[in-house]
Scaffold this motif. Structure first.
Motif, PDB file in Angstrom:
ATOM      1  N   GLN A 187     -24.835  -0.848 -22.904  1.00  0.00           N
ATOM      2  CA  GLN A 187     -25.650  -0.444 -22.983  1.00  0.00           C
ATOM      3  C   GLN A 187     -27.058  -1.123 -22.968  1.00  0.00           C
ATOM      4  O   GLN A 187     -27.885  -1.386 -22.186  1.00  0.00           O
ATOM      5  N   HIS A 188     -26.281  -2.110 -23.583  1.00  0.00           N
ATOM      6  CA  HIS A 188     -27.267  -3.595 -23.533  1.00  0.00           C
ATOM      7  C   HIS A 188     -27.438  -4.401 -22.595  1.00  0.00           C
ATOM      8  O   HIS A 188     -28.858  -4.610 -22.268  1.00  0.00           O
ATOM      9  N   ILE A 189     -26.454  -3.794 -21.144  1.00  0.00           N
ATOM     10  CA  ILE A 189     -27.011  -4.858 -20.274  1.00  0.00           C
ATOM     11  C   ILE A 189     -27.950  -4.387 -19.011  1.00  0.00           C
ATOM     12  O   ILE A 189     -28.095  -4.858 -18.209  1.00  0.00           O
ATOM     13  N   GLN A 190     -27.527  -3.076 -19.385  1.00  0.00           N
ATOM     14  CA  GLN A 190     -27.970  -2.027 -18.962  1.00  0.00           C
ATOM     15  C   GLN A 190     -30.009  -1.337 -19.014  1.00  0.00           C
ATOM     16  O   GLN A 190     -30.477  -1.031 -18.168  1.00  0.00           O
ATOM     17  N   CYS A 191     -30.064  -2.189 -20.142  1.00  0.00           N
ATOM     18  CA  CYS A 191     -31.161  -2.728 -21.047  1.00  0.00           C
ATOM     19  C   CYS A 191     -32.231  -3.150 -19.661  1.00  0.00           C
ATOM     20  O   CYS A 191     -31.989  -4.445 -19.103  1.00  0.00           O
ATOM     21  N   LYS A 192     -32.951  -2.559 -19.427  1.00  0.00           N
ATOM     22  CA  LYS A 192     -34.442  -3.106 -18.551  1.00  0.00           C
ATOM     23  C   LYS A 192     -34.619  -4.673 -18.828  1.00  0.00           C
ATOM     24  O   LYS A 192     -35.427  -5.293 -17.963  1.00  0.00           O
ATOM     25  N   TYR A 193     -35.503  -4.855 -20.309  1.00  0.00           N
ATOM     26  CA  TYR A 193     -35.822  -5.634 -20.830  1.00  0.00           C
ATOM     27  C   TYR A 193     -34.341  -6.280 -21.400  1.00  0.00           C
ATOM     28  O   TYR A 193     -35.208  -6.042 -23.552  1.00  0.00           O
ATOM     29  N   PRO A 194     -33.065  -6.857 -21.636  1.00  0.00           N
ATOM     30  CA  PRO A 194     -32.379  -7.086 -22.609  1.00  0.00           C
ATOM     31  C   PRO A 194     -33.163  -8.967 -23.656  1.00  0.00           C
ATOM     32  O   PRO A 194     -33.796  -8.940 -22.989  1.00  0.00           O
ATOM     33  N   GLN A 195     -33.120  -8.315 -24.987  1.00  0.00           N
ATOM     34  CA  GLN A 195     -33.380  -9.563 -25.315  1.00  0.00           C
ATOM     35  C   GLN A 195     -32.801  -9.961 -26.393  1.00  0.00           C
ATOM     36  O   GLN A 195     -30.937  -9.610 -26.446  1.00  0.00           O
ATOM     37  N   ASP A 206     -28.742   6.293 -27.423  1.00  0.00           N
ATOM     38  CA  ASP A 206     -27.856   5.070 -26.815  1.00  0.00           C
ATOM     39  C   ASP A 206     -29.681   3.823 -27.534  1.00  0.00           C
ATOM     40  O   ASP A 206     -30.579   4.102 -27.417  1.00  0.00           O
ATOM     41  N   HIS A 207     -28.397   2.472 -27.434  1.00  0.00           N
ATOM     42  CA  HIS A 207     -29.563   1.687 -27.194  1.00  0.00           C
ATOM     43  C   HIS A 207     -30.105   1.267 -26.588  1.00  0.00           C
ATOM     44  O   HIS A 207     -30.379   1.189 -24.998  1.00  0.00           O
ATOM     45  N   VAL A 208     -31.017   0.605 -26.581  1.00  0.00           N
ATOM     46  CA  VAL A 208     -32.365   0.520 -25.640  1.00  0.00           C
ATOM     47  C   VAL A 208     -33.461  -0.847 -25.919  1.00  0.00           C
ATOM     48  O   VAL A 208     -33.964  -0.826 -27.158  1.00  0.00           O
TER      49      VAL A 208
END
Length: 1112
Positions: A187-195, A206-208
């Motif tokens: 889910q983290h890899i799919q984030c648009k702005y991974p922190q 789901d994590h965003v």
């Protein structure tokens, strides 16, 4: 096909949920799920229910898997459970409950077997269910439940309904967490702005990652790097990265750390360095060191930035104590890469003289050794702790145990109620750790329940009780000594997850509790570097922490390689740090740490991949490492990762405990069958050969004369000489006069008179039961008397003691006494004798008539045999077969008899003596039977064919003419090679193979010896005399050490001419023995202070007037 896959996946999901519940401690939930789903039968849980008699819960759990009528196995399982429930109710005289069970639970089986149901109904009419022929051997609920469980296991394994349900599948540790972790990573890899440090707050959505509105840039560390004022300290060790990779979330689900290539911090978790300052008990100077140490940690934490690309979660390692086997499963941890990978390095030739390859000595304990430690100065002195709580101090050079102590609570009143409750529930106590202080002036013993005991040591056998501490709730897994700021401290770690730096050895003052571990503390390593004292600790979940001597928490938190249960050690020059451990998957890791980088410098190869217990290791000076693995020793050069060589000494457990002496010249290893093997290097052999075999007698002397040093005679064949005509009258040589302790008043020792109801008679024979909780006596009127000590708050161990009176025990029903057959026998002519079987279930006894075989539980006679004449005069059970008995007869023969009721017969008849046979003793190690008789002869017989090996006539001084037909008795030493011969005129030690006399003692006056026996550790000989005295000798040389006069122990109410006629030694307490008097009294004796030898008490010393036969 799709539905089958879904069904399989659903079942696997159930197993993952069960694993999660068990890991998190939701045991009841897990068992409810097992029962409701029927997917897995937990045999351990089921056994616990059965052994605790929770019959309703037993059937409730069982019903989730099978019902009564499913098949014949299920029917049998339910019947056996309900039958025992019924019998227990009857045994408890709860007839209403028994009737209810019969009507409701057992009636369902009546149709199949009406006769059996009628018999069970008839049991309700009996006062004691043991009156029924088939239930005569019923003992008690506890033993019956164990028998039942053994039967149930077989039935369950045979039952096809349970096939595939008895073994939990092999699943990687914390598998469900890992799956969730991988999902979060995805889910983290799919984030648009991974922190870099994502904040995971819920699993329900789901994590965003959100774009940070007010993020802060990290400050540069350049200034810190240029600061030369900071101390030089291996700070990187304390703050370096884990050897495994980490995941992206917080605490339990994931370990925090960045996942992208952006800047961030690793899992340092150094601790709160801004916590409220607390004043250290070690002084202001130490506080300055603490501040510098903390600054160094912060500096090291900013030296490097690490990127974590995969998930790895903490697994719970189940090692509740030392020497326990980890559970088997498949590891999903990443391997640790050695810094020495690449081209193989050439192994240089080994100097064999530097390695311990020669077995120099073999020591034998009475019980299984658990922990050892060599004295730091006297490097041939070895301290040993065993699985029954005993400790012993061995002189490795001579192979003699100089000192032995049985476990006892010194001050029960000072112990917590939690400890008392634990001891009441299970009185067994094991030693987890023994350790010397750095200068050898103290040693500590850590036990498996709560207790730590500290002793002061003053050389030789001079050991004094110092402190007893109720230290931890549960086991005390490790202890260590440290001397920060010149204070003598003891550090302990236990099952309660605490480290306690609370014990000042001198004052007993409490200092700190170090809290922070989340699992049982496994090992401790105090150390000092650059003037800073600190402590490494490890826990069973694979965590390593570092602490200062304050209350500010752990300064460092790290993972052990492979999350293994680990011990740590420095090389002898304190420059290199190593660790070795085993995880729950059986994988073992031996590594050297890079103290400047905080990671594994090198990982040594060659350890077994499926170890059954935690691998023990030790550095050998500054050159080698040794680890005990797979029944052998493996050796590594510290500078090379490849396995160097293997040393196989044979007869070792899979992962034995090992310990080197300070110089690395001697290695002690725990072997099978309670043995300790001592291996030596070339220098070690020289050390042993150069060390005199010395035993220092520290008995109190009223004069200030130097303490006497007695050179112990080794039992080597070369030293054995004929002692004929070598009697030295020491009374004529003042320079050789021995000083002995004399006890003349009741206040100088502890004694307990055992009460007898009715008229008593002379005690002919006396013995302790093997468990040490009872005394059995045979009186001259053919009656047996059995006293048992109760287990209660005053006597937690339930062992024989002078502090608590025992009860004269009798069965609830049946015969109230065991009485021998004396039909037509004149008591004065009889030679009473008895022998107790190894399992204490049977007693063979005779008083001149037929031999009786008694059941010790019911007192019933199982059989009578061998009516006189000739009459039996001595008995001995074969040590390896309770059905075989050696019987000495009045006609000078020895019969080897099979006592099995269906096969009773004489197997062999041994001839050689010319008078009645009055003593018999077996040696399994020598494969011999030794016999003695009224003819003053000793014979040895081979156990294989019962042939005569050798014979010898006792040697008598000219002035010592024995009474015609005097009885002679024999008893083997603990080493099974030497034995003592007891005659009314002398005590003698013989070597069994050649029948050579090693030592002999003859009383100077005409006083006759009644009986004598070895102490349980064979370090002393107790002898009683017809003048009422009891003498205590050193077993190594038969030197008289102590005399107990009749005025100190025989009560005033005794007959004026009463004297001790029988004597017995406690099987587990070396300093306790009992005597049986001619007036029927039995008295138990112990030193005045618990744990103190008879030699060390503060009694008046007097001149010993005796003759000691010596070798040239």
């Amino acid at each position: 096909m799709g539905s089958e896959k879904r069904s399989t996946l659903n079942k696997e999901l159930l197993f993952l949920i069960l694993q999660f519940c068990n890991d998190e401690g939701y045991k009841k939930t897990a068992h409810m799920l097992e029962q409701e789903s029927g997917c897995c039968f937990d045999m351990v849980f089921f056994e616990d229910l059965v052994l605790n008699g929770k019959w309703n819960m037993v059937e409730e759990y069982l019903s989730g898997f099978t019902s009564i009528n499913d098949n014949k196995y299920s029917t049998k399982i339910y019947f056996e459970i309900r039958k025992l429930n019924f019998l227990e109710a009857l045994d408890n005289n709860d007839r209403a409950k028994a009737l209810d069970i019969l009507r409701k639970d057992l009636k369902v089986f009546a149709e199949e077997n009406e006769e059996l149901f009628r018999e069970m109904t008839q049991l309700l009419t009996l006062d004691n269910l043991r009156e029924h022929e088939l239930l005569s051997t019923y003992e008690d609920a506890e033993s019956s439940r164990k028998i039942l469980m053994s039967e149930l296991k077989k039935l369950i394994e045979l039952n096809p309904i349970f096939h595939g349900k008895l073994k939990f599948p092999v699943i990687n540790s914390q598998r469900l967490r890992r799956l969730i972790n991988q999902s979060l990573n995805w889910q983290h890899i799919q984030c648009k702005y991974p922190q870099p440090n994502p904040d995971i707050e819920t699993l329900f959505e789901d994590h965003v990652c959100q774009w940070p509105q007010n993020h802060l840039l990290m400050q540069s560390t350049d200034n810190l790097l240029q600061d030369a004022s900071l101390p030089v300290f291996p700070s990187g060790w304390f703050s370096g990265p884990s050897t495994v990779t980490h995941a992206v979330s917080g605490e339990d689900i994931c370990i925090s750390g960045p996942i992208s290539s952006g800047s961030g911090y690793g899992n340092y978790n150094i601790g709160d360095c801004h916590a409220m300052p607390q004043k250290s008990l070690l002084g202001a100077e130490y506080e300055v060191m603490t501040a510098r140490f903390t600054t160094a940690l912060l500096f090291a934490a900013n030296l490097k930035l690490f990127i974590y690309l995969d998930a790895q979660v903490t697994s719970t390692v189940i090692h509740p104590g030392r020497n326990h086997s980890p559970e088997s499963s498949v590891s999903d941890e990443l391997p640790i890469t050695s810094m020495n990978n690449g081209m193989p390095e050439r192994i240089e030739p080994i100097n064999n003289t530097n390695l311990p390859k020669t077995v120099a000595k073999i020591l034998t304990e009475l019980s299984s050794p658990m922990s050892m430690d060599f004295h730091p100065e006297e490097q041939t002195f070895l301290l040993v702790g065993t699985n029954v709580g005993d400790i012993g101090l061995w002189d490795v050079n001579s192979g003699v145990k100089m000192l032995s102590r049985n476990f006892t609570v010194w001050n029960v009143g000072a112990c917590t109620m939690v400890f008392k409750a634990a001891m009441m529930k299970d009185p067994c106590m094991s030693v987890n750790r023994v350790a010397w202080s750095p200068n050898g002036s103290f040693f500590g013993v850590a036990y498996s329940k709560h207790i730590v005991q500290l002793y002061s040591y003053h050389g030789g056998t001079d050991v004094q009780q110092k402190l007893e501490i109720d230290a931890h709730v549960g086991g005390v897994n490790d202890l260590a000594f440290a001397t920060p700021s010149k204070q003598h401290l003891v550090i302990t770690g236990g099952d309660d997850k605490l480290i306690k730096v609370v014990w000042d050895v001198i004052t007993g003052e409490q200092m700190h509790n170090l809290e922070g571990h989340e699992a049982s503390v496994y090992s401790l390593l105090p150390h000092c570097k650059d003037g800073i004292h600190f402590i490494f600790s490890t826990s069973v979940d694979g965590k390593i922490k570092a602490w200062l001597y304050d209350n500010m928490g752990a300064r460092v938190h790290m993972d052990a390689p492979g999350l293994a249960c680990t011990t740590m050690a420095y090389s002898a020059d304190n420059t290199r740090l190593f660790s070795c451990g085993t995880n729950k998957n059986g994988e073992s890791f031996l590594v050297e740490w890079n103290e400047s980088e905080g990671d594994a410098k090198r990982t040594y190869q060659g350890l077994c991949k499926n170890s059954s217990a935690v691998v023990q290791f030790s550095p050998i000076k500054e050159k080698f490492l040794a680890a005990a693995d797979d029944h052998v020793f493996k050796i590594w050069d510290m500078d090379k990762v490849e396995h160097l060589t293997t040393i196989n000494v044979g007869d070792l457990p899979a992962n034995p405990h090992i310990r080197f002496n300070k110089d690395g010249t001697l290695l002690a290893v725990i072997a099978n069958q309670n043995k300790i093997k001592i291996l030596a290097t070339a220098d070690g052999l020289q050390l042993l050969n150069a060390s005199p075999t010395v035993f220092v007698d520290f008995s109190t002397d009223v004069s200030d004369a130097p303490r006497k040093v007695c050179i112990l005679q080794n039992f080597d064949k070369e030293r054995i000489k004929d002692v004929k005509n070598k009697i030295i009258d020491k009374s004529n040589n003042n320079s050789d006069v021995s000083k002995i302790i004399q006890i003349s008043m009741p206040s100088q020792c502890k004694s307990l008179l055992l009460s007898v109801y009715g008229e008593a008679d002379k005690i002919s024979r006396l013995i302790y039961t093997n468990a040490g909780n009872a005394i059995l006596a045979l009186a001259s009127n053919a009656t047996h008397l059995l006293w048992k000590w109760p287990r209660n708050d005053l006597n937690l161990s339930g062992k024989a003691t002078t502090d608590v009176p025992p009860q004269l025990w009798q069965p609830k029903s049946g015969p109230q006494r065991m009485i021998n057959d004396i039909t037509g026998i004149t008591p004065e002519e009889a030679v009473p004798f008895f022998a107790l079987s190894k399992n204490e279930s049977y007693l063979l006894s005779t008083s001149g008539g037929r031999i009786s075989l008694f059941n010790m539980l019911t007192f019933k006679i199982m059989m009578n045999f061998m009516p006189p004449p000739p009459a039996a005069t001595s008995l001995a059970f074969h040590p390896q077969d309770n059905n075989i008995v050696a019987v000495g007869m009045t006609d000078s023969t020895i019969l080897i008899y099979n006592v099995r009721v269906d096969k009773a017969c004489v197997k062999s008849k041994l001839k050689g003596h010319s008078g009645r046979v009055t003593g018999l003793a077996f040696s399994t190690s020598m494969n011999l039977l030794v016999s003695s008789g009224a003819d003053a002869q000793i014979f040895t017989w081979n156990l294989d064919g019962w042939g005569n090996c050798k014979s010898k006539l006792l040697q008598f001084p000219n002035e010592r003419i024995p009474v015609m037909g005097s009885n002679t008795m024999v008893q083997f030493h603990q080493d099974q090679v030497h034995f003592i011969v007891v005659h009314e005129t002398q005590l003698s030690i013989y070597e069994a193979k050649e029948l050579e006399c090693v030592h002999q003692w003859v009383p100077e006056d005409s006083t006759r010896i009644s009986q004598a026996t070895f102490s349980c550790d064979s370090q002393m000989v107790y002898a009683c005399f017809v003048d009422g005295k009891v003498a205590i000798f050193g077993a190594s040389d038969l030197e008289l050490k102590c005399q107990i006069l009749p005025t100190s122990y025989i009560p005033p109410s005794a007959r004026s001419n009463a004297y001790p006629h029988a004597i017995a030694a406690h099987p587990q307490k070396p300093t306790q023995f009992a005597v049986g008097l001619t007036d029927g009294a039995i008295i138990v004796l112990e030193p005045h202070k618990p744990g103190v030898s008879w030699y060390l008490a503060e009694y008046e010393s007097v001149t010993a007037r005796s003759c000691l036969v010596q070798d040239d």
